[in-house]
Write an enzyme that holds these catalytic residues in place. Structure first.
Site, PDB file in Angstrom:
ATOM      1  N   GLY A  64       0.833  -1.203   0.000  1.00 24.00           N
ATOM      2  CA  GLY A  64       0.000   0.000   0.000  1.00 24.00           C
ATOM      3  C   GLY A  64       0.862   1.245   0.000  1.00 24.00           C
ATOM      4  O   GLY A  64       2.064   1.181   0.276  1.00 24.00           O
ATOM      5  N   CYS A  91       5.135  -6.293   1.580  1.00 21.76           N
ATOM      6  CA  CYS A  91       5.497  -4.874   1.551  1.00 21.76           C
ATOM      7  C   CYS A  91       4.812  -4.114   2.697  1.00 21.76           C
ATOM      8  O   CYS A  91       5.150  -4.332   3.854  1.00 21.76           O
ATOM      9  CB  CYS A  91       5.184  -4.291   0.174  1.00 21.76           C
ATOM     10  SG  CYS A  91       6.069  -2.756  -0.134  1.00 21.76           S
ATOM     11  N   TYR A  92       3.838  -3.243   2.411  1.00 24.63           N
ATOM     12  CA  TYR A  92       3.168  -2.532   3.525  1.00 24.63           C
ATOM     13  C   TYR A  92       2.589  -3.553   4.512  1.00 24.63           C
ATOM     14  O   TYR A  92       2.616  -3.339   5.725  1.00 24.63           O
ATOM     15  CB  TYR A  92       2.043  -1.637   2.994  1.00 24.63           C
ATOM     16  CG  TYR A  92       1.379  -0.806   4.080  1.00 24.63           C
ATOM     17  CD1 TYR A  92       1.859   0.464   4.418  1.00 24.63           C
ATOM     18  CD2 TYR A  92       0.278  -1.305   4.795  1.00 24.63           C
ATOM     19  CE1 TYR A  92       1.268   1.214   5.426  1.00 24.63           C
ATOM     20  CE2 TYR A  92      -0.314  -0.560   5.802  1.00 24.63           C
ATOM     21  CZ  TYR A  92       0.186   0.697   6.113  1.00 24.63           C
ATOM     22  OH  TYR A  92      -0.402   1.443   7.113  1.00 24.63           O
ATOM     23  N   HIS A 178       7.920  -8.186  -3.789  1.00 29.69           N
ATOM     24  CA  HIS A 178       6.611  -8.553  -4.351  1.00 29.69           C
ATOM     25  C   HIS A 178       6.676  -9.898  -5.089  1.00 29.69           C
ATOM     26  O   HIS A 178       7.097  -9.939  -6.250  1.00 29.69           O
ATOM     27  CB  HIS A 178       6.133  -7.454  -5.308  1.00 29.69           C
ATOM     28  CG  HIS A 178       5.767  -6.197  -4.587  1.00 29.69           C
ATOM     29  ND1 HIS A 178       4.510  -5.965  -4.106  1.00 29.69           N
ATOM     30  CD2 HIS A 178       6.511  -5.129  -4.231  1.00 29.69           C
ATOM     31  CE1 HIS A 178       4.468  -4.799  -3.489  1.00 29.69           C
ATOM     32  NE2 HIS A 178       5.682  -4.268  -3.551  1.00 29.69           N
ATOM     33  N   GLU A 180       4.227 -11.442  -6.267  1.00 31.44           N
ATOM     34  CA  GLU A 180       3.129 -11.514  -7.241  1.00 31.44           C
ATOM     35  C   GLU A 180       3.512 -10.974  -8.618  1.00 31.44           C
ATOM     36  O   GLU A 180       2.796 -11.205  -9.592  1.00 31.44           O
ATOM     37  CB  GLU A 180       1.888 -10.774  -6.707  1.00 31.44           C
ATOM     38  CG  GLU A 180       2.001  -9.250  -6.597  1.00 31.44           C
ATOM     39  CD  GLU A 180       2.651  -8.761  -5.306  1.00 31.44           C
ATOM     40  OE1 GLU A 180       3.394  -9.534  -4.689  1.00 31.44           O
ATOM     41  OE2 GLU A 180       2.428  -7.594  -4.932  1.00 31.44           O
ATOM     42  N   SER A 232     -20.984  -3.688 -27.741  1.00 28.30           N
ATOM     43  CA  SER A 232     -20.158  -3.110 -28.807  1.00 28.30           C
ATOM     44  C   SER A 232     -19.612  -4.170 -29.749  1.00 28.30           C
ATOM     45  O   SER A 232     -19.104  -3.854 -30.812  1.00 28.30           O
ATOM     46  CB  SER A 232     -18.991  -2.345 -28.185  1.00 28.30           C
ATOM     47  OG  SER A 232     -18.065  -3.267 -27.628  1.00 28.30           O
ATOM     48  N   GLY A 233     -19.676  -5.432 -29.318  1.00 27.57           N
ATOM     49  CA  GLY A 233     -19.082  -6.481 -30.134  1.00 27.57           C
ATOM     50  C   GLY A 233     -17.675  -6.797 -29.677  1.00 27.57           C
ATOM     51  O   GLY A 233     -17.080  -7.784 -30.082  1.00 27.57           O
ATOM     52  N   ASP A 236     -15.140  -7.507 -23.987  1.00 31.80           N
ATOM     53  CA  ASP A 236     -15.650  -7.246 -22.641  1.00 31.80           C
ATOM     54  C   ASP A 236     -17.174  -7.134 -22.614  1.00 31.80           C
ATOM     55  O   ASP A 236     -17.833  -7.733 -21.758  1.00 31.80           O
ATOM     56  CB  ASP A 236     -15.027  -5.961 -22.071  1.00 31.80           C
ATOM     57  CG  ASP A 236     -13.512  -5.995 -22.141  1.00 31.80           C
ATOM     58  OD1 ASP A 236     -12.974  -7.116 -22.253  1.00 31.80           O
ATOM     59  OD2 ASP A 236     -12.877  -4.932 -22.095  1.00 31.80           O
ATOM     60  N   SER A 237     -17.727  -6.378 -23.552  1.00 26.98           N
ATOM     61  CA  SER A 237     -19.182  -6.233 -23.505  1.00 26.98           C
ATOM     62  C   SER A 237     -19.857  -7.532 -23.946  1.00 26.98           C
ATOM     63  O   SER A 237     -20.942  -7.858 -23.468  1.00 26.98           O
ATOM     64  CB  SER A 237     -19.657  -5.036 -24.339  1.00 26.98           C
ATOM     65  OG  SER A 237     -19.602  -5.304 -25.705  1.00 26.98           O
ATOM     66  N   LYS A 378      -7.866  -9.136 -18.755  1.00 24.98           N
ATOM     67  CA  LYS A 378      -8.373  -9.488 -20.088  1.00 24.98           C
ATOM     68  C   LYS A 378      -8.344 -11.000 -20.356  1.00 24.98           C
ATOM     69  O   LYS A 378      -9.313 -11.564 -20.854  1.00 24.98           O
ATOM     70  CB  LYS A 378      -7.517  -8.770 -21.135  1.00 24.98           C
ATOM     71  CG  LYS A 378      -8.110  -8.770 -22.512  1.00 24.98           C
ATOM     72  CD  LYS A 378      -9.206  -7.748 -22.594  1.00 24.98           C
ATOM     73  CE  LYS A 378      -9.622  -7.375 -23.961  1.00 24.98           C
ATOM     74  NZ  LYS A 378     -10.511  -6.200 -23.924  1.00 24.98           N
TER      75      LYS A 378
END
Ligand code: XMP
Length: 522
Positions: A64, A91-92, A178, A180, A232-233, A236-237, A378
């Site tokens: 953080g 970390c934090y 980190h 990750e 939208s095609g 995501d949508s 994604k």
């Protein structure tokens, strides 16, 4: 940050990530899910009932931006320790653990950012079967100066002598670096050691579970009310639509605005997939004429973007006004959009996804947002799409800018130019797929250039249009290298374009990388 996840009815092993505001928090949850263990992110100040209802197998405390040396910065709530389950501070997360257990944290003048060599000096289950020296990724200002009571030193770097520590009797671990991020050597193994060897979690989470869970959440949120979605095609949508349909069936109303600036056949494909095959309630707005009218005579790219964005809002607004009593607006916002648009998950900072680079929807259209992909990356969205049965051509398509061909036609946009560009682009993409090159490049498209050039076709002089071809290789689209497509291939594509589109006399290939060039031409 506030994650929108709630517990599933089936209790599966969960690793809870408590968020202290790091840019990498989502990445931690994602890494856990990649190991087929469910992970949920919640704000650090979680309450007792919530944490008990999740019943986590282990807790990871994220990094953080705050400093534990300042007053009133976040601390791990007591309930986390009372549960007596494994804890990993990163970390934090490490610094606050150190402070809360009586160690000392100092603010170092120099911020350490980048690679560091880690020397593992004691036995620790997190590092089991790993080399004693690892390259790790650091990003911190503060660091632990004195170990807290009952903690042992595990590893050091030259600038952070206490870079990893573990409790001597409890399953509490802490890392300054980190694990990750992919830059850390064996970061995945370190996290897996925590998940499997320390927490003993079962790898029994699958994408299917996520679908079931999201469906339940959508049902709970929308309570049998109508939901509007702008389709939208794009990936995501489309995935959002498929998910919502599973959750609420015909309560979902999609509006698909055909602005005439889509790729060849795209509008038909969207309607086929969603209306014909999936029986979705899709209202198609044939708005090509409106868009072209508004774009008439406009050459400036920023102007064109603004006009396309505004026209989209007007059309979408007009369509949605025809619908009665719609209180929810679904959006295919994914995690990178959240970071790009606001950098914050706070409700105040929420921004309508600007897929057409719009500033948001008009005030009178304010509806509650349904964003089931908000915490996914994604490639996770693509996997979800596969599970939901969407066609792979739709899921694996190259990115396409919101303003569409509007930014790929340089100068004024006209119907004739869109027709030519759609054809040229289609030939290029079709040939890329045929030659098995489509997946090798990250993005490829044709551009309509604002010059005419002389050519000879047969015995005839042809003074006609010039088409540019662009193909790039990139991971993050921030930088990109022009794709070194084979000459024979380019020759073949160029030949087809000039032969099949009589308005084109010349084809050029863009050999600029980004930077300095951008991917789109504008
Ligand atoms: P540039 O041209 O900036 O593009 O190098 C980087 C990536 O972003 C895409 N792009 C857009 N995507 N709305 C979008 O959703 C837009 O207005 C937009 N403009 C560019 C571009 O296609 C490339 O993948």
């Amino acid at each position: 940050m506030v994650a929108n996840l709630s517990s599933t009815s089936k209790q599966i092993d969960t690793i809870l990530v408590l968020d202290f505001g790091s840019q990498y928090t989502q990445l931690i949850a994602r890494r856990v899910r990649e190991s087929d263990v469910y992970s949920e992110i919640l704000p650090w100040d979680i309450n007792e009932n919530k944490i008990k209802s999740i019943n986590p197998k282990g807790i990871i405390l994220s990094g953080g931006p705050d400093s534990v040396t300042d007053n009133y910065t976040p601390r791990v709530p007591q309930i986390v320790f009372d549960l007596n389950i494994p804890i990993l501070g990163i970390c934090y997360g490490m610094q606050t653990l150190a402070e809360q257990f009586g160690g000392q944290v100092i603010s170092s003048k120099k911020k350490e950012f980048g690679y560091s060599e880690l020397n593992v000096t004691a036995d620790c289950i997190l590092f089991s079967n790993l080399d004693k020296t690892l390259n790790v990724w650091m990003s911190h200002g503060d660091q632990v100066q004195d170990l807290p009571d009952n903690f042992d030193l595990v590893a050091s770097t030259s600038s952070a002598p206490i870079a990893a520590m573990q409790h001597s009797t409890k399953l509490i671990f802490a890392l300054q670096f980190h694990p990750e991020v992919t830059h850390t050597d064996d970061g995945r193994t370190i996290l897996d050691n925590f998940i499997f060897k320390v927490c003993k979690a079962n790898p029994d989470w699958k994408m299917d579970d996520l679908i079931g869970q999201r469906i339940q959440e959508i049902k709970n949120q929308t309570e049998n009310n109508k939901v509007l979605l702008g389709l939208s095609g794009g990936v995501d949508s489309s995935v959002t639509a498929a998910l919502l349909q599973k959750a609420i069936g015909n309560k979902l109303v999609c509006v698909f605005v055909d602005n005439g600036l889509l790729r060849k056949g795209e509008a038909e494909e969207v309607m086929n997939t969603f209306k014909e095959n999936m029986n979705l309630n899709v209202i198609k707005s044939d708005s090509e004429d409106v868009f072209l009218r508004h774009l008439k005579g406009v050459e400036d790219p920023e102007q064109k973007r603004k006009i396309i964005g505004r026209t989209f809002i007007d059309v979408f607004d007009a369509e949605s006004k025809k619908l009665k009593k719609v209180h929810f607006l679904a959006q295919g916002t994914i995690y990178p959009d959240v970071i790009e648009s606001s950098g914050s998950e706070s409700k105040e900072a929420r921004v309508i996804k600007s897929h057409h680079n719009v500033g948001g929807l008009p005030d009178e259209m304010k509806m509650d947002l349904v964003e089931p992909l908000r915490d996914l990356f994604k490639d996770e969205v693509r996997k979800l799409g596969v599970e939901l049965g969407l066609p792979s051509e739709m899921l694996n398509r190259h990115p396409f800018p919101g303003p569409g061909l509007g930014v790929r036609i340089l100068g004024e946009v006209t119907k004739d130019k869109t027709t030519i560009l759609k054809e040229a682009d289609h030939i290029f993409i079709e040939e890329l797929i045929k030659a098995d090159l489509y997946k090798m490049v990250s993005q490829a498209f044709a551009v309509f250039l604002p010059v005419k050039s002389v050519g000879v076709v047969g015995d005839e002089r042809r003074y006609a249009e010039v088409i540019g071809l662009r193909a790039v290789e990139t991971v993050d689209f921030m930088t990109a290298r022009w794709a070194h497509l084979p000459y024979d291939f380019l020759e073949h594509v160029s030949g087809r374009i000039v032969n099949e589109i009589e308005q084109v006399s010349r084809v050029v290939y863009d050999i600029s990388s980004k930077p300095p060039a951008t991917i789109e031409w504008e």
